[in-house]
Write an enzyme that holds these catalytic residues in place. Sequence first.
Site, PDB file in Angstrom:
ATOM      1  N   ASP A 193      76.968  29.710  21.977  1.00  6.46           N
ATOM      2  CA  ASP A 193      78.070  29.680  21.019  1.00  6.46           C
ATOM      3  C   ASP A 193      79.291  30.426  21.534  1.00  6.46           C
ATOM      4  O   ASP A 193      80.399  30.224  21.030  1.00  6.46           O
ATOM      5  CB  ASP A 193      77.600  30.287  19.690  1.00  6.46           C
ATOM      6  CG  ASP A 193      78.605  30.073  18.570  1.00  6.46           C
ATOM      7  OD1 ASP A 193      79.023  28.911  18.372  1.00  6.46           O
ATOM      8  OD2 ASP A 193      78.988  31.059  17.904  1.00  6.46           O
ATOM      9  N   ARG A 194      79.112  31.309  22.520  1.00 10.17           N
ATOM     10  CA  ARG A 194      80.242  32.074  23.052  1.00 10.17           C
ATOM     11  C   ARG A 194      81.138  31.231  23.941  1.00 10.17           C
ATOM     12  O   ARG A 194      82.279  31.612  24.208  1.00 10.17           O
ATOM     13  CB  ARG A 194      79.730  33.288  23.837  1.00 10.17           C
ATOM     14  CG  ARG A 194      79.214  34.396  22.950  1.00 10.17           C
ATOM     15  CD  ARG A 194      80.323  35.034  22.142  1.00 10.17           C
ATOM     16  NE  ARG A 194      79.798  35.991  21.179  1.00 10.17           N
ATOM     17  CZ  ARG A 194      80.544  36.617  20.295  1.00 10.17           C
ATOM     18  NH1 ARG A 194      81.833  36.373  20.233  1.00 10.17           N
ATOM     19  NH2 ARG A 194      79.994  37.469  19.456  1.00 10.17           N
ATOM     20  N   MET A 274      82.015  30.055  11.596  1.00 13.57           N
ATOM     21  CA  MET A 274      83.405  29.600  11.603  1.00 13.57           C
ATOM     22  C   MET A 274      84.010  29.569  13.004  1.00 13.57           C
ATOM     23  O   MET A 274      85.174  29.195  13.152  1.00 13.57           O
ATOM     24  CB  MET A 274      84.245  30.533  10.714  1.00 13.57           C
ATOM     25  CG  MET A 274      83.867  30.514   9.248  1.00 13.57           C
ATOM     26  SD  MET A 274      84.123  28.875   8.494  1.00 13.57           S
ATOM     27  CE  MET A 274      85.898  28.690   8.667  1.00 13.57           C
ATOM     28  N   ARG A 275      83.240  29.966  14.012  1.00 16.36           N
ATOM     29  CA  ARG A 275      83.811  29.988  15.352  1.00 16.36           C
ATOM     30  C   ARG A 275      84.225  28.587  15.802  1.00 16.36           C
ATOM     31  O   ARG A 275      85.244  28.431  16.496  1.00 16.36           O
ATOM     32  CB  ARG A 275      82.824  30.596  16.345  1.00 16.36           C
ATOM     33  CG  ARG A 275      83.408  30.713  17.749  1.00 16.36           C
ATOM     34  CD  ARG A 275      82.481  31.441  18.718  1.00 16.36           C
ATOM     35  NE  ARG A 275      82.512  32.874  18.464  1.00 16.36           N
ATOM     36  CZ  ARG A 275      81.478  33.572  18.046  1.00 16.36           C
ATOM     37  NH1 ARG A 275      80.318  32.960  17.854  1.00 16.36           N
ATOM     38  NH2 ARG A 275      81.563  34.862  17.840  1.00 16.36           N
ATOM     39  N   ALA A 276      83.478  27.568  15.407  1.00 10.81           N
ATOM     40  CA  ALA A 276      83.806  26.198  15.815  1.00 10.81           C
ATOM     41  C   ALA A 276      85.175  25.790  15.279  1.00 10.81           C
ATOM     42  O   ALA A 276      85.963  25.146  15.993  1.00 10.81           O
ATOM     43  CB  ALA A 276      82.732  25.230  15.327  1.00 10.81           C
TER      44      ALA A 276
END
Length: 680
Positions: A193-194, A274-276
């Site tokens: 995800d990073r 919410m990173r996406a």
Amino acid sequence: MSTPYPFTAIVGQDDLRLGLLLNAVSPAVGGVLVRGEKGTAKSTAVRALAALMPEVPVVPGCRFSCDPASPDPACPDGPHAEAAEVSRPARTVELPVGASEDRLVGALDIERALSEGVKAFEPGLLADAHRGILYVDEVNLLHDHLVDLLLDAAAMGASYVEREGVSVRHAARFLLVGTMNPEEGELRPQLLDRFGLTVEVSASRDTDERVEVVRRRLAYDDDPEGFAARWADEEGALRERIAAARVLLPRVVLSDGVLRQIAATCAAFEVDGMRADIVMARTATALAAWAGREEVTADDVRQAALLALPHRRRRNPFDAPGLDEDKLDQTLDEAGPPENSDGDDQPDPDGGGDDDGGGGGGGGVPPQADGEDRTPPQGSEGDSPSPAPEGAPDAPGRPAGGEQQPVASAEPFRTKMLSVPGLGEGAAGRRSRARTEHGRTTGARRPEGALTKLHLAATVQAAAPHQRARGRAGRGLVVRRDDLRQATREGREGNLVLFVVDASGSMAARQRMSAVKGAVLSLLLDAYQRRDKVGLVTFRGKEAEVALPPTSSVDAAAARLESLPTGGRTPLAAGLLKAHDVLRVERLRDPSRRPLLVVVTDGRATGGPEPVALAGRAGRLHRSEGTASVVVDCESGYVRLGLAGELARELGGTAVTLDELRADSIAGLVKDVTAAGRAA
């Protein structure tokens, strides 16, 4: 210094080039993960990117690349007085898979810290990569403790080095770029995800394109400097375009309509967190700047989704990353096109003129068949085909040799813990006890080589008797190299889990084999979570075969399992002997990684002279070499022969039924799998 291969000379790989260039335009995108098969220019493209990055202004003499406009107030080389800034090229720092923790974050001089109270710090790779590129080749093979450090630095933008109360902090903001071959295993979800973007690469199947790749590579190998000179103009033009896009980037408008499309897309594909959404917004903005526009269009949003979402949709390691483009288009239409969006401008990935052919599609992989029917063929209840009697002629419609068509596996479940007894020294993981660099402290010893984990109490105890003889005067402790003690720690290791699966006719009833495959799939999922290597040996008919040599790719093992046919006799001894051959080779390749043998069978042995006695001898062979083993008893029905239990005793291991394998079962707890005979 060797001349790097020019970025603009790379043939094809439009998505790869676009993903890297967008990060060059906007480092806030968050890096890129490049997934693909061997020999697809992954490393070449990453190393070539540094030559296109703008130069970095730094404080003269600062080992941590502080920005003169806003130097880090906590910089170990600070505070920085006002000085004329200098510029240097952007760095690409490579993190080797086998690097130590101290090489990554830096190291303190423990002796000077104890005796003089001085923070004598040697910067690591994170400091070198600050305001540059941190490149990890084969990032999926990176050890867990290094992954944890990368996650911390990426989340906080800083690196912390702690050694027994002495701490150093410095800024560590970098563009994280990783390459990997999925066949060798997947990434931990947290690290996956990073990465802001992900791209899939593969070798072209076009003959002319492949010829051009070979022609350019041979020309480069013959004369690297001359080859680079021929591409200097294209490199310069692309460098100027990146600089222009960086200048334009702050003026790009992200309208409310575009934000609604981004939010609707992330919600429709059920990505976590919410990173996406944030990454998609930054990517769409960078796409607009790259195309020379001051407003984000619907096409930018679509391209951003294809780059930022595929790796965030995976729910388990057996899901292939990808995005359903039809669903994406439908979601964007339903969310409504943003105002003033004409969709005419397409990003140009290589900036090399009009014939690049690179902006439009791609970014993702072909749509996944999310609704694919995995259920076995339908029929009336209880009429699942059963195997023909061994030695009987083939029935009409039955494949030759009594072979059954593969059946789908049952749903996987959470399994109980299976571990190897004793204390190992293998690769870091989460299965069996081992001596590791991380974990709880269990004692102290003299260091062998560089000191990495100081045992403070033992060091003081070793130095205390010598203080008068060393002429101690003052508060400082006089510490010599011989006084230092390394902390010994106990953590967990990853193992080699070798599955030996019975695919004979006695296992071929559809419901039964489906349950067996579900159990093995569950154990594979557990192996993925515990960072194990896995292998798969199957036996049926007259022989055994290695369906999958030991690998870190559990999804490859799952794919082999799904396509596994069944039928024929039960050459149990052949399966055990084949497993013995696999383990013998692996002990030579990786002697520190301890094996765990998992035999999935009902215990029957047929075919050949004295099949039961031969299987017993094969089991005792594993037992004599101390191989930890467990037998998953697949026998069902009211009348049970208990043959799997007999096999477990020959192996010196434990037998466990399919029901007992479940973590929520109350039938018993499966802990250590002993390598010595429990029957005795």
